[in-house]
Design an enzyme around this catalytic site. Structure first.
Site, PDB file in Angstrom:
ATOM      1  N   GLU A 159     -12.163   3.510  -1.140  1.00 46.04           N
ATOM      2  CA  GLU A 159     -11.762   4.623  -2.010  1.00 46.04           C
ATOM      3  C   GLU A 159     -11.501   4.163  -3.440  1.00 46.04           C
ATOM      4  OE1 GLU A 159      -8.370   6.348  -0.106  1.00 46.04           O
ATOM      5  OE2 GLU A 159      -9.573   7.261   1.494  1.00 46.04           O
ATOM      6  N   VAL A 160     -10.965   2.969  -3.577  1.00 46.17           N
ATOM      7  CA  VAL A 160     -10.658   2.453  -4.917  1.00 46.17           C
ATOM      8  C   VAL A 160     -11.652   1.334  -5.229  1.00 46.17           C
ATOM      9  CG1 VAL A 160      -8.934   1.366  -6.380  1.00 46.17           C
ATOM     10  CG2 VAL A 160      -8.210   3.026  -4.651  1.00 46.17           C
ATOM     11  N   HIS A 203     -10.211  -5.215  -3.223  1.00 47.36           N
ATOM     12  CA  HIS A 203      -8.876  -5.442  -2.656  1.00 47.36           C
ATOM     13  C   HIS A 203      -9.009  -5.871  -1.209  1.00 47.36           C
ATOM     14  CE1 HIS A 203      -9.923  -1.158  -2.400  1.00 47.36           C
ATOM     15  NE2 HIS A 203      -9.335  -1.161  -1.218  1.00 47.36           N
ATOM     16  N   HIS A 260      -7.055  -5.915   2.244  1.00 43.34           N
ATOM     17  CA  HIS A 260      -5.937  -5.329   2.978  1.00 43.34           C
ATOM     18  C   HIS A 260      -5.339  -6.400   3.900  1.00 43.34           C
ATOM     19  CE1 HIS A 260      -6.887  -0.915   2.307  1.00 43.34           C
ATOM     20  NE2 HIS A 260      -8.077  -1.422   2.076  1.00 43.34           N
ATOM     21  N   ASN A 316     -12.821  -3.240   2.673  1.00 45.48           N
ATOM     22  CA  ASN A 316     -13.696  -2.083   2.829  1.00 45.48           C
ATOM     23  C   ASN A 316     -14.698  -2.103   1.684  1.00 45.48           C
ATOM     24  OD1 ASN A 316     -12.278  -1.087   5.061  1.00 45.48           O
ATOM     25  ND2 ASN A 316     -10.807  -0.014   3.767  1.00 45.48           N
ATOM     26  N   ASP A 329       0.855  -1.189   0.000  1.00 49.65           N
ATOM     27  CA  ASP A 329       0.000   0.000   0.000  1.00 49.65           C
ATOM     28  C   ASP A 329       0.894   1.243   0.000  1.00 49.65           C
ATOM     29  OD1 ASP A 329      -3.218   0.528   0.980  1.00 49.65           O
ATOM     30  OD2 ASP A 329      -1.806   2.207   1.038  1.00 49.65           O
ATOM     31  N   ILE A 330       0.509   2.225  -0.807  1.00 49.26           N
ATOM     32  CA  ILE A 330       1.311   3.440  -0.957  1.00 49.26           C
ATOM     33  C   ILE A 330       1.244   4.309   0.302  1.00 49.26           C
ATOM     34  CG2 ILE A 330      -0.438   4.984  -1.940  1.00 49.26           C
ATOM     35  CD1 ILE A 330       1.613   5.663  -4.132  1.00 49.26           C
TER      36      ILE A 330
HETATM   37  P1  AMP Z   1      -9.719   1.464   0.286  1.00 49.35           P
HETATM   38  O1  AMP Z   1      -9.900   2.686   1.123  1.00 49.35           O
HETATM   39  O2  AMP Z   1     -10.123   0.191   0.990  1.00 49.35           O
HETATM   40  O3  AMP Z   1     -10.375   1.593  -1.081  1.00 49.35           O
HETATM   41  O4  AMP Z   1      -8.168   1.299   0.067  1.00 49.35           O
HETATM   42  C1  AMP Z   1      -7.494   1.796  -1.055  1.00 49.35           C
HETATM   43  C2  AMP Z   1      -6.055   1.713  -0.720  1.00 49.35           C
HETATM   44  O5  AMP Z   1      -5.310   1.849  -1.911  1.00 49.35           O
HETATM   45  C3  AMP Z   1      -5.565   2.803   0.242  1.00 49.35           C
HETATM   46  O6  AMP Z   1      -5.028   2.201   1.414  1.00 49.35           O
HETATM   47  C4  AMP Z   1      -4.506   3.548  -0.567  1.00 49.35           C
HETATM   48  O7  AMP Z   1      -3.413   3.965   0.212  1.00 49.35           O
HETATM   49  C5  AMP Z   1      -4.116   2.502  -1.600  1.00 49.35           C
HETATM   50  N1  AMP Z   1      -3.571   3.004  -2.858  1.00 49.35           N
HETATM   51  C6  AMP Z   1      -4.107   3.956  -3.662  1.00 49.35           C
HETATM   52  N2  AMP Z   1      -3.338   4.128  -4.758  1.00 49.35           N
HETATM   53  C7  AMP Z   1      -2.301   3.265  -4.639  1.00 49.35           C
HETATM   54  C8  AMP Z   1      -1.167   2.974  -5.443  1.00 49.35           C
HETATM   55  N3  AMP Z   1      -0.938   3.606  -6.608  1.00 49.35           N
HETATM   56  N4  AMP Z   1      -0.302   2.034  -5.014  1.00 49.35           N
HETATM   57  C9  AMP Z   1      -0.513   1.396  -3.841  1.00 49.35           C
HETATM   58  N5  AMP Z   1      -1.568   1.621  -3.043  1.00 49.35           N
HETATM   59  C10 AMP Z   1      -2.454   2.547  -3.431  1.00 49.35           C
END
Ligand code: AMP
Length: 114
Positions: A95-96, A100, A102, A87, A29-30
């Site tokens: 957010e994405v 995924h 975690h 999530n 995770d970034i």
């Molecule tokens: P969520 O809030 O469950 O959708 O988690 C999305 C996760 O993706 C967050 O923890 C972000 O830090 C992570 N994230 C977003 N963009 C990237 C990226 N380019 N590389 C790695 N992690 C990312």
């Protein structure tokens, strides 16, 4: 709908990949929330947990869990324990919109989560 994770799958943008097979990809995770914070994603587009169908996706979900266990072993957090989190949607803090899982570890997790 395309997300930034499609670009990571297609190697159009870099990621710190820790595990990959034909169906699953995992990378750091970034914005890590723990000493170990890995995202485990399917290579096919599934937006969120509510798009999963048990019968159709059981094997894929199994592969994601296998990946989590393998990574936990590789990163030496299997014995101490770790947390796996999906999530889902706004209230879940997603957010994405590419499914995924975690994998969080390397410290004691709090409960209840925020
Ligand atoms: P969520 O809030 O469950 O959708 O988690 C999305 C996760 O993706 C967050 O923890 C972000 O830090 C992570 N994230 C977003 N963009 C990237 C990226 N380019 N590389 C790695 N992690 C990312």
């Amino acid at each position: 709908m395309s997300t930034i994770f499609d670009k990571i799958i297609n190697k159009e943008i870099p990621a710190n990949i820790v595990y990959e097979n034909d169906n699953v990809l995992a990378f750091k995770d970034i914005n890590p929330q723990a000493p170990v914070h890995i995202l485990i994603i399917p290579k096919i587009v599934i937006a969120k947990v509510t798009d999963l169908k048990g019968k159709e996706h059981a094997s894929l979900l199994g592969e994601m869990i296998d990946a989590a266990n393998q990574i936990a072993k590789d990163l030496n957090i299997a014995d101490d324990g770790f947390r796996l989190v999906f999530n889902c949607g706004d209230n879940g803090g997603q957010e994405v919109y590419h499914l995924h899982l975690h994998l969080l570890g390397g410290r004691k997790m709090n409960w209840p989560p925020g």
